[in-house]
Design a protein around this motif. Structure first.
Motif, mmCIF file in Angstrom:
data_model
loop_
_atom_site.group_PDB
_atom_site.id
_atom_site.type_symbol
_atom_site.label_atom_id
_atom_site.label_comp_id
_atom_site.label_asym_id
_atom_site.label_seq_id
_atom_site.Cartn_x
_atom_site.Cartn_y
_atom_site.Cartn_z
ATOM 1 N N GLY A 15 -6.570 2.395 -14.547
ATOM 2 C CA GLY A 15 -7.975 2.072 -15.071
ATOM 3 C C GLY A 15 -8.724 2.794 -14.609
ATOM 4 O O GLY A 15 -10.217 2.816 -15.104
ATOM 5 N N TRP A 16 -9.153 3.640 -13.343
ATOM 6 C CA TRP A 16 -9.997 4.441 -13.056
ATOM 7 C C TRP A 16 -9.634 5.680 -12.387
ATOM 8 O O TRP A 16 -8.191 5.570 -11.590
ATOM 9 C CB TRP A 16 -11.064 3.706 -11.842
ATOM 10 N N ARG A 17 -10.372 6.759 -12.202
ATOM 11 C CA ARG A 17 -10.179 8.286 -11.819
ATOM 12 C C ARG A 17 -11.022 8.356 -10.593
ATOM 13 O O ARG A 17 -10.407 9.205 -9.449
ATOM 14 C CB ARG A 17 -10.124 9.260 -13.232
ATOM 15 N N ASP A 18 -12.179 8.019 -10.403
ATOM 16 C CA ASP A 18 -13.418 8.447 -9.473
ATOM 17 C C ASP A 18 -13.825 7.054 -8.853
ATOM 18 O O ASP A 18 -14.559 6.415 -9.482
ATOM 19 C CB ASP A 18 -13.825 9.767 -10.454
ATOM 20 N N ARG A 19 -13.836 6.553 -8.074
ATOM 21 C CA ARG A 19 -14.562 5.289 -7.471
ATOM 22 C C ARG A 19 -14.833 5.613 -5.394
ATOM 23 O O ARG A 19 -14.490 6.551 -4.823
ATOM 24 C CB ARG A 19 -13.390 4.690 -7.067
ATOM 25 N N ALA A 20 -15.856 5.285 -5.140
ATOM 26 C CA ALA A 20 -16.232 5.804 -4.289
ATOM 27 C C ALA A 20 -16.128 3.919 -3.542
ATOM 28 O O ALA A 20 -15.955 3.015 -3.515
ATOM 29 C CB ALA A 20 -18.126 4.770 -3.991
ATOM 30 N N PHE A 21 -15.350 4.259 -1.941
ATOM 31 C CA PHE A 21 -14.821 2.839 -0.750
ATOM 32 C C PHE A 21 -16.009 3.204 0.187
ATOM 33 O O PHE A 21 -15.680 5.011 0.982
ATOM 34 C CB PHE A 21 -13.639 3.351 -0.999
ATOM 35 N N GLU A 22 -15.853 2.540 1.209
ATOM 36 C CA GLU A 22 -16.580 2.201 2.212
ATOM 37 C C GLU A 22 -16.004 2.275 3.299
ATOM 38 O O GLU A 22 -15.033 1.091 3.500
ATOM 39 C CB GLU A 22 -17.721 1.179 2.133
ATOM 40 N N ALA A 23 -15.348 3.239 3.913
ATOM 41 C CA ALA A 23 -13.322 3.304 4.808
ATOM 42 C C ALA A 23 -14.202 4.132 5.601
ATOM 43 O O ALA A 23 -14.731 5.601 5.490
ATOM 44 C CB ALA A 23 -12.766 3.492 3.970
ATOM 45 N N THR A 24 -13.049 4.131 6.646
ATOM 46 C CA THR A 24 -14.010 5.167 7.531
ATOM 47 C C THR A 24 -12.501 6.184 8.631
ATOM 48 O O THR A 24 -12.338 6.865 9.649
ATOM 49 C CB THR A 24 -14.396 4.354 9.499
ATOM 50 N N SER A 25 -11.230 5.309 7.541
ATOM 51 C CA SER A 25 -10.245 5.924 7.804
ATOM 52 C C SER A 25 -9.025 5.619 6.728
ATOM 53 O O SER A 25 -9.413 4.708 5.921
ATOM 54 C CB SER A 25 -9.457 5.526 9.220
ATOM 55 N N LEU A 26 -8.139 6.498 6.191
ATOM 56 C CA LEU A 26 -7.430 6.295 5.180
ATOM 57 C C LEU A 26 -6.380 5.330 5.914
ATOM 58 O O LEU A 26 -6.264 4.978 4.344
ATOM 59 C CB LEU A 26 -6.070 7.758 5.660
ATOM 60 N N ALA A 28 -7.735 2.458 6.348
ATOM 61 C CA ALA A 28 -8.587 1.555 6.174
ATOM 62 C C ALA A 28 -8.769 1.652 4.708
ATOM 63 O O ALA A 28 -9.147 0.330 3.908
ATOM 64 C CB ALA A 28 -10.570 1.579 6.982
ATOM 65 N N LEU A 29 -9.086 2.636 4.151
ATOM 66 C CA LEU A 29 -8.876 3.439 2.515
ATOM 67 C C LEU A 29 -7.795 2.404 1.877
ATOM 68 O O LEU A 29 -7.853 1.685 1.144
ATOM 69 C CB LEU A 29 -9.439 5.011 2.587
ATOM 70 N N ARG A 30 -6.535 2.583 2.876
ATOM 71 C CA ARG A 30 -5.878 2.702 1.983
ATOM 72 C C ARG A 30 -5.554 1.115 2.210
ATOM 73 O O ARG A 30 -5.070 -0.214 0.524
ATOM 74 C CB ARG A 30 -4.349 2.987 2.340
ATOM 75 N N ASP A 31 -5.651 0.094 2.767
ATOM 76 C CA ASP A 31 -5.700 -1.584 2.720
ATOM 77 C C ASP A 31 -6.512 -2.058 1.856
ATOM 78 O O ASP A 31 -6.543 -2.674 1.144
ATOM 79 C CB ASP A 31 -6.075 -1.742 4.614
ATOM 80 N N LEU A 32 -7.998 -1.457 2.064
ATOM 81 C CA LEU A 32 -8.994 -1.969 0.850
ATOM 82 C C LEU A 32 -8.591 -1.517 -0.544
ATOM 83 O O LEU A 32 -8.235 -2.688 -1.197
ATOM 84 C CB LEU A 32 -10.399 -0.541 1.051
ATOM 85 N N ILE A 33 -8.169 -0.737 -0.872
ATOM 86 C CA ILE A 33 -7.085 -0.175 -2.254
ATOM 87 C C ILE A 33 -6.070 -1.538 -2.029
ATOM 88 O O ILE A 33 -6.245 -2.058 -3.744
ATOM 89 C CB ILE A 33 -7.000 1.128 -2.718
ATOM 90 N N ALA A 34 -5.306 -1.734 -1.846
ATOM 91 C CA ALA A 34 -4.220 -2.579 -1.757
ATOM 92 C C ALA A 34 -4.968 -4.277 -1.484
ATOM 93 O O ALA A 34 -4.426 -4.510 -2.940
ATOM 94 C CB ALA A 34 -3.482 -2.602 -0.748
ATOM 95 N N HIS A 35 -6.110 -4.344 -1.244
ATOM 96 C CA HIS A 35 -6.813 -5.922 -1.108
ATOM 97 C C HIS A 35 -6.813 -5.613 -2.582
ATOM 98 O O HIS A 35 -6.825 -7.101 -3.142
ATOM 99 C CB HIS A 35 -7.857 -5.701 -0.222
ATOM 100 N N GLY A 41 -2.419 -0.408 -4.292
ATOM 101 C CA GLY A 41 -1.734 -0.344 -3.016
ATOM 102 C C GLY A 41 -0.797 0.340 -3.112
ATOM 103 O O GLY A 41 -0.276 1.592 -2.201
ATOM 104 N N GLU A 42 1.034 -0.581 -3.581
ATOM 105 C CA GLU A 42 2.234 0.363 -3.724
ATOM 106 C C GLU A 42 2.179 0.948 -4.301
ATOM 107 O O GLU A 42 3.228 2.364 -3.520
ATOM 108 C CB GLU A 42 2.455 -1.091 -3.858
ATOM 109 N N ALA A 43 1.722 1.736 -5.272
ATOM 110 C CA ALA A 43 2.016 3.043 -5.853
ATOM 111 C C ALA A 43 1.416 4.307 -4.139
ATOM 112 O O ALA A 43 2.183 5.105 -4.413
ATOM 113 C CB ALA A 43 1.290 2.642 -6.783
#
Length: 79
Positions: A15-26, A28-35, A41-43
């Motif tokens: 439901g979004w195409r562009d979003r900012a996340f505070e993450a220092t590694s890929l 950590a980013l995947r974990d934030l999105i999955a949370h 996250g699964e996709a």
């Protein structure tokens, strides 16, 4: 902050195409999105999904700095 771009069915699902996340590694980013969205996250970890960091395809882990662009690309098909 890393700028995350989603394309194709991944953007439709999120439901979004562009979003900012505070993450220092890929990872950590995947974990934030999955949370935030377990189905997304699964996709993003699904077969054929590719990741580009600052427009270069990566496999495995990557360090993310402020302003890094991370794009998740769905599997491609065609002929």
């Amino acid at each position: 902050m890393a700028q995350v771009l989603l394309f194709g069915r991944l953007a439709d699902q999120a439901g979004w195409r562009d979003r900012a996340f505070e993450a220092t590694s890929l990872a950590a980013l995947r974990d934030l999105i999955a949370h935030d969205d377990p189905d997304l996250g699964e996709a993003l970890s699904g077969p054929g999904v590719q990741v580009a960091v600052d427009k270069a395809l990566v496999r495995g882990e990557a360090v993310l700095a402020t302003g890094t662009e991370v794009a998740f690309l769905p599997p491609m098909s065609g002929g």
